[in-house]
Each structure stands twice: as structure tokens, then as C-alpha cells.
Design a protein around this motif. Structure first.
Motif, PDB file in Angstrom:
ATOM      1  N   GLU A   1       0.054  26.625  33.659  1.00 52.28           N
ATOM      2  CA  GLU A   1       0.114  25.958  32.365  1.00 52.28           C
ATOM      3  C   GLU A   1       1.433  26.229  31.647  1.00 52.28           C
ATOM      4  O   GLU A   1       1.882  27.371  31.525  1.00 52.28           O
ATOM      5  CB  GLU A   1      -1.051  26.404  31.476  1.00 52.28           C
ATOM      6  CG  GLU A   1      -1.088  25.668  30.145  1.00 52.28           C
ATOM      7  CD  GLU A   1      -2.283  26.067  29.287  1.00 52.28           C
ATOM      8  OE1 GLU A   1      -2.451  25.489  28.194  1.00 52.28           O
ATOM      9  OE2 GLU A   1      -3.048  26.985  29.698  1.00 52.28           O
ATOM     10  N   GLY A   2       2.084  25.140  31.218  1.00 54.96           N
ATOM     11  CA  GLY A   2       3.340  25.261  30.479  1.00 54.96           C
ATOM     12  C   GLY A   2       4.577  25.353  31.348  1.00 54.96           C
ATOM     13  O   GLY A   2       5.699  25.306  30.847  1.00 54.96           O
ATOM     14  N   ILE A   3       4.384  25.477  32.663  1.00 55.99           N
ATOM     15  CA  ILE A   3       5.517  25.565  33.596  1.00 55.99           C
ATOM     16  C   ILE A   3       5.864  24.163  34.091  1.00 55.99           C
ATOM     17  O   ILE A   3       4.984  23.352  34.363  1.00 55.99           O
ATOM     18  CB  ILE A   3       5.192  26.477  34.798  1.00 55.99           C
ATOM     19  CG1 ILE A   3       4.842  27.880  34.327  1.00 55.99           C
ATOM     20  CG2 ILE A   3       6.363  26.533  35.772  1.00 55.99           C
ATOM     21  CD1 ILE A   3       4.401  28.809  35.445  1.00 55.99           C
ATOM     22  N   THR A   4       7.147  23.873  34.222  1.00 55.85           N
ATOM     23  CA  THR A   4       7.581  22.568  34.730  1.00 55.85           C
ATOM     24  C   THR A   4       7.630  22.589  36.254  1.00 55.85           C
ATOM     25  O   THR A   4       8.174  23.524  36.863  1.00 55.85           O
ATOM     26  CB  THR A   4       8.962  22.194  34.178  1.00 55.85           C
ATOM     27  OG1 THR A   4       8.905  22.165  32.750  1.00 55.85           O
ATOM     28  CG2 THR A   4       9.407  20.836  34.690  1.00 55.85           C
ATOM     29  N   LEU A   5       7.047  21.572  36.864  1.00 54.28           N
ATOM     30  CA  LEU A   5       7.070  21.412  38.319  1.00 54.28           C
ATOM     31  C   LEU A   5       8.011  20.270  38.668  1.00 54.28           C
ATOM     32  O   LEU A   5       7.900  19.164  38.127  1.00 54.28           O
ATOM     33  CB  LEU A   5       5.665  21.106  38.848  1.00 54.28           C
ATOM     34  CG  LEU A   5       5.554  20.832  40.350  1.00 54.28           C
ATOM     35  CD1 LEU A   5       5.859  22.083  41.157  1.00 54.28           C
ATOM     36  CD2 LEU A   5       4.149  20.307  40.693  1.00 54.28           C
ATOM     37  N   TYR A   6       8.960  20.534  39.563  1.00 54.64           N
ATOM     38  CA  TYR A   6       9.936  19.531  39.976  1.00 54.64           C
ATOM     39  C   TYR A   6       9.651  19.068  41.399  1.00 54.64           C
ATOM     40  O   TYR A   6       9.211  19.854  42.248  1.00 54.64           O
ATOM     41  CB  TYR A   6      11.354  20.107  39.936  1.00 54.64           C
ATOM     42  CG  TYR A   6      11.815  20.526  38.560  1.00 54.64           C
ATOM     43  CD1 TYR A   6      12.466  19.622  37.721  1.00 54.64           C
ATOM     44  CD2 TYR A   6      11.593  21.821  38.100  1.00 54.64           C
ATOM     45  CE1 TYR A   6      12.893  20.010  36.448  1.00 54.64           C
ATOM     46  CE2 TYR A   6      12.009  22.212  36.836  1.00 54.64           C
ATOM     47  CZ  TYR A   6      12.659  21.298  36.012  1.00 54.64           C
ATOM     48  OH  TYR A   6      13.074  21.677  34.773  1.00 54.64           O
TER      49      TYR A   6
END
Length: 384
Positions: free
Chosen positions: A32-37
């Protein structure tokens, strides 16, 4: 009927205009809250395709156009990542956890991605096993039985590396039509050691190149592996020509390691001399005893064309240098302290310490693992 016939060409035209896509979805726990690229891996660069900020469920979904197999990264903004290999029209599902992204993930819907996971899991197992052995070697240095312990651990070290090599080779032969074989070809155990040997295993590069050229002639990875194969072949051909001209290296691999001052010294630079190639460890009792014999032989024959090229399997540069000084070893002493000279050990199939090879002035191995009087007699035989 006329309406149906009229509509059919339109449907066919619409279908032809649909470009193949790849769908990648799943969930990343504790994300949660982490950006996934989503990154596309090119041979010389990484291209970011899309990104999403994970919600409390960690769910994500990407869709990208893809007309051929491609490598992708799922990369978190915390630095964790994992590699996928997709084919057109695949619907890939990935489930993992943000803290152990590439170690605890499940992938389905993609054969290539499953192959990549198998390769990376095996390589991690190999690296972990080697790290345990290196740690044990360090911890056992004060043990009175270190000599026998180190021999057993070194044999185990070589066995682990050989097992990885066989795994990589077998993988390529079984999965030559998959782009994952490209990954198998270029995996590394450490910064200086590939799982496959550049010269001895060139046949596997040929298998991968041949398969990729037939299946994906215009793929950037095909062009890369073909260019690399050409370079490898030229290097191998030049080495063969050089060996034929100089009559050296006939039946032994070259070594290039640094001495105590950091100067790199090639084993092949000693061509024309009788060489005692010695493998040892500074904290090994039998190695230190062997140094006494080597000093005697060196003093007797150094002016008659004898050279000693001594390779340490130490990982502590200080202990290695102290032992050289204490024993008064005034010949070539080299070591790769970062890896315990693992590549040299592997190339010469060293399974015990101390170990040695006697190489004639013509470049032929004429003796192996001779000690004491037997070593003296063999050197005397070939020094003439």
C-alpha cells in the motif's frame, strides 16, 4: 444473407487491425502506497511502460502492446523487482510481497516467466550455497583440522559451481526455442564469473543464436546474441591461432590474476619455462609444508628456466600476504581474494589443497598433484 456476407470482411479487417497485447495483473502484499512500475528490458536500456500506486489490497493491472516475446520488470519504488518473459496475447498473473519481491512470488499464465523464475531460483540457490561455504572457510581457520576441512569445503565449492553449469547447459538444450535461454546464457555467479565458460561452452551460445535467428530474426536480443557470438568466435579463433604459432597453452587454460602489489600476471606469459602451477591456502598446514619443498626446488632450478606460479584460494588479503612474507616466497604469487580464486580453481578442476600442475616448456601438462620427492624428481626430469 447479403448483410452477413457484407459484414464478414469488416470483421476480418477489424481482427487484422488488432495488435497483440500482453496483460499483467496480480497483487503485491504489504504494498500500500508504493508505486509499481512496468519496465521493458532492452539489451542496453530499460524503458518504463506504465506505473500504478498500489492500494491497500496491492492489486495492479497492466496492458501493453507486444508482437513478440519480451522481457519485462515489475519494479517497486522501494527497489524490489522481478523479471518476466511474456509472449503475445498472454494474460500473466503475479502475486508477491513487497519486502521479498523476487523471492516469494507466484507466476501463472506465462511459460517464459515460469522459466525465468526457475533460472533465478537456481542461481540464488547456488549463490547462497557458495556464501555458506565461504563463511565456513572463514570460521574454521583456527580449527586444528583446517587442512582437511578446507579440502572438503573446496571440493564442495567446486561441486556447487559445476552443478550450476550443468543446470544452465541442460536448460538451454531443453528450452532452446524460448527467449529464456538467452538469460541462461548470460547469468553470473558473481561479477567476474558466468555460469557458463566463455570458451568451453561456446556451443551453447551457438544453440541459442541459431534458435533465435530462426524464430525471431529481427529481435534486438537475436542481434545482440549473434554479435556476441561473433566476438566470442573471433576471440576463440585468435586464441587458437596464437597457441599454434607460439605452441603454448596446448592443454591448459590461461589464468590472469593479481599479485600482492595489484599487478595482473598471465600464466601464459611464462611460456617457454617449466612451470609449477601451485594452489594453496595461507592457513592450510599442508600448504605451508609444501612451500618448503617449493623453496628447495626454486632455489635449485630458478636459473635453469623454472617458474612457480602460485595461486592462493584465500579471501583474506592480509593473511595471504603475511604467509608469503613469513615463508619467504620469492616467486609469482597471485590471488583473487574477493572470490577465493574460484574461477582459477574451477578451470583447473582443483579438488584439494594443496594442489599442483607441472607444465613443460612446450606447454604440456606433464604432472599433477605431486609432492615432496616425487615433485622434485618430475621437475628435474623436465628442466633439462
Amino acid at each position: 444473407m447479403k448483410k452477413l456476407l457484407f459484414a464478414l470482411p469488416l470483421l476480418l479487417l477489424f481482427a487484422c487491425n488488432q495488435e497483440p497485447t500482453v496483460k499483467i495483473k496480480g497483487s503485491i502484499k504489504k504494498g500500500e502506497g508504493i508505486t509499481l512500475y512496468l519496465d521493458k528490458l532492452h539489451t542496453a536500456r530499460v524503458e518504463t511502460i506504465d506505473s500504478v500506486k498500489l492500494d491497500k489490497n496491492g492489486e495492479f493491472s497492466f496492458k501493453t502492446k507486444s508482437s513478440q516475446p519480451e522481457f519485462y520488470l515489475l519494479r517497486l519504488s522501494n527497489g524490489k523487482l522481478l523479471t518476466l518473459l511474456t509472449s503475445p496475447d498472454e494474460e500473466v498473473e503475479v502475486n508477491s510481497i513487497s519486502t521479498h519481491m523476487n523471492q516469494a512470488y507466484i507466476v501463472s499464465g506465462s511459460t517464459g516467466s515460469a522459466f525465468v523464475k526457475d533460472l533465478n531460483d537456481k542461481l540464488k540457490e547456488t549463490k547462497d550455497s557458495l556464501a555458506v561455504i565461504r563463511k565456513e572457510l572463514q570460521e574454521k581457520k583456527a580449527d586444528p583440522n583446517y587442512s582437511s576441512i578446507s579440502q572438503n569445503l573446496l571440493a564442495k565449492y567446486i561441486e556447487v559451481i559445476q552443478d550450476q553449469r550443468e543446470f544452465s547447459a541442460n536448460f538451454i538444450m531443453k528450452n532452446a526455442t524460448s527467449l529464456s535461454s538467452y538469460l541462461a546464457l548470460y547469468q553470473k555467479i558473481d561479477d567476474n564469473t558466468y555460469t557458463l565458460n566463455e570458451n568451453d561452452d561456446i556451443k551453447y551460445a551457438k544453440v541459442v543464436a541459431s534458435s533465435m535467428r530462426a524464430l525471431y530474426p529481427e529481435h534486438e536480443y537475436t542481434k545482440a546474441v549473434l554479435a556476441n557470438l561473433e566476438t566470442m568466435q573471433k576471440s576463440l579463433d585468435n586464441l587458437k591461432i596464437k597457441n599454434l604459432i607460439k605452441e603454448k597453452g596446448a592443454n591448459y587454460p590461461n589464468l590472469s590474476l593479481k599479485n600482492t602489489t595489484g599487478k595482473e600476471i598471465n600464466l601464459n606469459s611464462l611460456h617457454g619455462k617449466l612451470i609449477v602451477l601451485s594452489f594453496w591456502a595461507s592457513q592450510d598446514v599442508n600448504s605451508r609444508k609444501q612451500n618448503i619443498t617449493l623453496k628447495k626446488i626454486h632455489a635449485k632450478y630458478k636459473n635453469n628456466g623454472l617458474e612457480i606460479y602460485q595461486v592462493s584460494v584465500d579471501q583474506d588479503a592480509k593473511l595471504w600476504k603475511e604467509a608469503i612474507e613469513k615463508d619467504g616466497l620469492n616467486w609469482i604469487n597471485v590471488c583473487d581474494t574477493e572470490n577465493g580464486s574460484a574461477l582459477a580453481v574451477r578451470n583447473f578442476n582443483v579438488q584439494q589443497i594443496p594442489a599442483n600442475y607441472i607444465i613443460s616448456k612446450q606447454g604440456d601438462i606433464v604432472g599433477k598433484n605431486l609432492y615432496g620427492l616425487a615433485l622434485e624428481e618430475k621437475v628435474a626430469q623436465y628442466i633439462k
